[in-house]
Design a protein around this motif. Sequence first.
Motif, PDB file in Angstrom:
ATOM      1  N   MET A  95       0.823  -1.202   0.000  1.00 49.22           N
ATOM      2  CA  MET A  95       0.000   0.000   0.000  1.00 49.22           C
ATOM      3  C   MET A  95       0.860   1.256   0.000  1.00 49.22           C
ATOM      4  O   MET A  95       0.501   2.269  -0.606  1.00 49.22           O
ATOM      5  CB  MET A  95      -0.928  -0.018   1.212  1.00 49.22           C
ATOM      6  CG  MET A  95      -2.042  -1.047   1.114  1.00 49.22           C
ATOM      7  SD  MET A  95      -3.107  -1.037   2.561  1.00 49.22           S
ATOM      8  CE  MET A  95      -3.780   0.611   2.467  1.00 49.22           C
ATOM      9  N   VAL A  98       1.932   1.600  -3.587  1.00 49.36           N
ATOM     10  CA  VAL A  98       0.823   2.105  -4.411  1.00 49.36           C
ATOM     11  C   VAL A  98       0.678   3.614  -4.228  1.00 49.36           C
ATOM     12  O   VAL A  98       0.492   4.369  -5.199  1.00 49.36           O
ATOM     13  CB  VAL A  98      -0.484   1.383  -4.050  1.00 49.36           C
ATOM     14  CG1 VAL A  98      -1.678   2.042  -4.737  1.00 49.36           C
ATOM     15  CG2 VAL A  98      -0.411  -0.085  -4.465  1.00 49.36           C
ATOM     16  N   THR A  99       0.773   4.070  -2.974  1.00 50.22           N
ATOM     17  CA  THR A  99       0.689   5.502  -2.703  1.00 50.22           C
ATOM     18  C   THR A  99       1.852   6.260  -3.349  1.00 50.22           C
ATOM     19  O   THR A  99       1.653   7.320  -3.956  1.00 50.22           O
ATOM     20  CB  THR A  99       0.675   5.749  -1.186  1.00 50.22           C
ATOM     21  OG1 THR A  99      -0.344   4.951  -0.580  1.00 50.22           O
ATOM     22  CG2 THR A  99       0.405   7.214  -0.887  1.00 50.22           C
ATOM     23  N   ARG A 102       1.358   6.534  -7.192  1.00 47.54           N
ATOM     24  CA  ARG A 102       0.428   7.606  -7.574  1.00 47.54           C
ATOM     25  C   ARG A 102       1.052   8.984  -7.318  1.00 47.54           C
ATOM     26  O   ARG A 102       0.820   9.935  -8.071  1.00 47.54           O
ATOM     27  CB  ARG A 102      -0.875   7.471  -6.808  1.00 47.54           C
ATOM     28  CG  ARG A 102      -1.701   6.260  -7.179  1.00 47.54           C
ATOM     29  CD  ARG A 102      -2.081   6.260  -8.648  1.00 47.54           C
ATOM     30  NE  ARG A 102      -1.062   5.603  -9.487  1.00 47.54           N
ATOM     31  CZ  ARG A 102      -0.937   5.788 -10.788  1.00 47.54           C
ATOM     32  NH1 ARG A 102      -1.726   6.652 -11.402  1.00 47.54           N
ATOM     33  NH2 ARG A 102      -0.006   5.158 -11.470  1.00 47.54           N
ATOM     34  N   TYR A 183       0.309  11.678   0.945  1.00 47.50           N
ATOM     35  CA  TYR A 183      -1.032  12.083   0.528  1.00 47.50           C
ATOM     36  C   TYR A 183      -1.237  13.588   0.692  1.00 47.50           C
ATOM     37  O   TYR A 183      -1.949  14.196  -0.114  1.00 47.50           O
ATOM     38  CB  TYR A 183      -2.091  11.322   1.323  1.00 47.50           C
ATOM     39  CG  TYR A 183      -3.460  11.487   0.707  1.00 47.50           C
ATOM     40  CD1 TYR A 183      -3.754  10.864  -0.500  1.00 47.50           C
ATOM     41  CD2 TYR A 183      -4.428  12.278   1.308  1.00 47.50           C
ATOM     42  CE1 TYR A 183      -4.999  11.027  -1.083  1.00 47.50           C
ATOM     43  CE2 TYR A 183      -5.673  12.442   0.724  1.00 47.50           C
ATOM     44  CZ  TYR A 183      -5.948  11.808  -0.468  1.00 47.50           C
ATOM     45  OH  TYR A 183      -7.174  11.989  -1.053  1.00 47.50           O
ATOM     46  N   VAL A 224      -6.720   5.927  -3.551  1.00 44.26           N
ATOM     47  CA  VAL A 224      -5.626   5.805  -2.590  1.00 44.26           C
ATOM     48  C   VAL A 224      -6.041   6.362  -1.232  1.00 44.26           C
ATOM     49  O   VAL A 224      -5.727   5.794  -0.179  1.00 44.26           O
ATOM     50  CB  VAL A 224      -4.364   6.522  -3.119  1.00 44.26           C
ATOM     51  CG1 VAL A 224      -3.288   6.571  -2.052  1.00 44.26           C
ATOM     52  CG2 VAL A 224      -3.833   5.814  -4.352  1.00 44.26           C
ATOM     53  N   ASN A 272      -9.697  -3.973   0.714  1.00 46.47           N
ATOM     54  CA  ASN A 272      -8.845  -3.518  -0.391  1.00 46.47           C
ATOM     55  C   ASN A 272      -9.375  -3.930  -1.766  1.00 46.47           C
ATOM     56  O   ASN A 272      -9.503  -3.077  -2.658  1.00 46.47           O
ATOM     57  CB  ASN A 272      -7.416  -4.031  -0.191  1.00 46.47           C
ATOM     58  CG  ASN A 272      -6.708  -3.329   0.939  1.00 46.47           C
ATOM     59  OD1 ASN A 272      -7.061  -2.221   1.322  1.00 46.47           O
ATOM     60  ND2 ASN A 272      -5.694  -3.977   1.499  1.00 46.47           N
ATOM     61  N   TYR A 276     -11.120  -1.358  -4.814  1.00 42.55           N
ATOM     62  CA  TYR A 276     -10.679  -1.266  -6.203  1.00 42.55           C
ATOM     63  C   TYR A 276     -11.767  -1.730  -7.169  1.00 42.55           C
ATOM     64  O   TYR A 276     -11.906  -1.182  -8.261  1.00 42.55           O
ATOM     65  CB  TYR A 276      -9.401  -2.090  -6.414  1.00 42.55           C
ATOM     66  CG  TYR A 276      -8.170  -1.242  -6.332  1.00 42.55           C
ATOM     67  CD1 TYR A 276      -7.703  -0.553  -7.438  1.00 42.55           C
ATOM     68  CD2 TYR A 276      -7.481  -1.102  -5.138  1.00 42.55           C
ATOM     69  CE1 TYR A 276      -6.573   0.250  -7.361  1.00 42.55           C
ATOM     70  CE2 TYR A 276      -6.350  -0.306  -5.043  1.00 42.55           C
ATOM     71  CZ  TYR A 276      -5.905   0.356  -6.168  1.00 42.55           C
ATOM     72  OH  TYR A 276      -4.803   1.154  -6.080  1.00 42.55           O
TER      73      TYR A 276
END
Length: 328
Positions: A95, A98-99, A102, A183, A224, A272, A276
């Motif tokens: 995760m 993934v963050t 992005r 974020y 996200v 999760n 998605y």
Amino acid sequence: MDGFAFGVVLAVLASLIIATNTLVAVALFRLIQKNGCTGLYFVLNLAVADSLVGVTITGLVTDELSTHRHSLPKMFCILRMAFIISPSAASILTMIMVTFDRYLAIKQPFQYFRIMSGLVVGACIVGLWLAACFIGFLPVIVQGFQQSYEGKCTFFGVFRSTYMLTIFCIGFFPALFIFIYLYCDILKIASLHVQHIREVVQVGLSGNSPSPHNTSDLKAVRTVAILIGCFVLSWSPFFIASIVKAVCQKCLPYDVIERYLWLLGLCNSLLNPLIYAYWQKEVRLQIYQLCLCVTRKVFPLFHMESGPRVPSRGPAPIRAISHPQLQE
């Protein structure tokens, strides 16, 4: 919650985790084959890690539902807990990737594909799995984290509270800090993008309109954010209670942490794929096409009869019949 009820809940949760993550993993694999986006490999790895979480807890299900309880050897119990912790740690680390993926796609959109090549993505995935295995098998290496075993194969029945404190310091807290930092920066960059889009629309420069890639990146930010929020809400009670238990042994019973709060953390592996599947249009479309393909193979006659009929391009030709032919 008694042992049998806990086993039933755990069995249902494990089945849902395996089923949903496998379905999303297949959909993501088809999507990667279709457009070749390297960033989706992190999401695919997240689905694989969450699927392994469901697979590893099936051993606990058999123990809870078994009528004849027998004590397991200490090393076997340690290895079982290590195999449960490793994919959970891999899910959390994925995760983070993934963050970061992005974040990089929005902050450096022109250099993104040059930086995040297939080799870099593969190295990141291998590295995070090595780190996850190190966290999970740390009690095997450092025997000071092992508890005096009394035959009950549970997390706190075989590990000391100091191990949970170590995981919190090297795993959960850094992950939470990275989530918040990335974020917040993503929101700052996204707000600038939105302001730029509004300026372009107001001026009416159609040639400088934002590309669909930037729009999809902004939509991915929302996904996200939901992933981070669900992660914090799912695992925070378990880690906070474990830290309290490490400081004050008599403040909380172990059953509350191991049966209720740990189940809440496991629900993150179920949330999760659902997030998605619901929020990402491309993943949702792939799942729909996959289900449609399966139903066509299982019920071929049903689809032949109820399938849409293709309308003709024009009226059917009418054959003229002469008067002598009518007399015949």
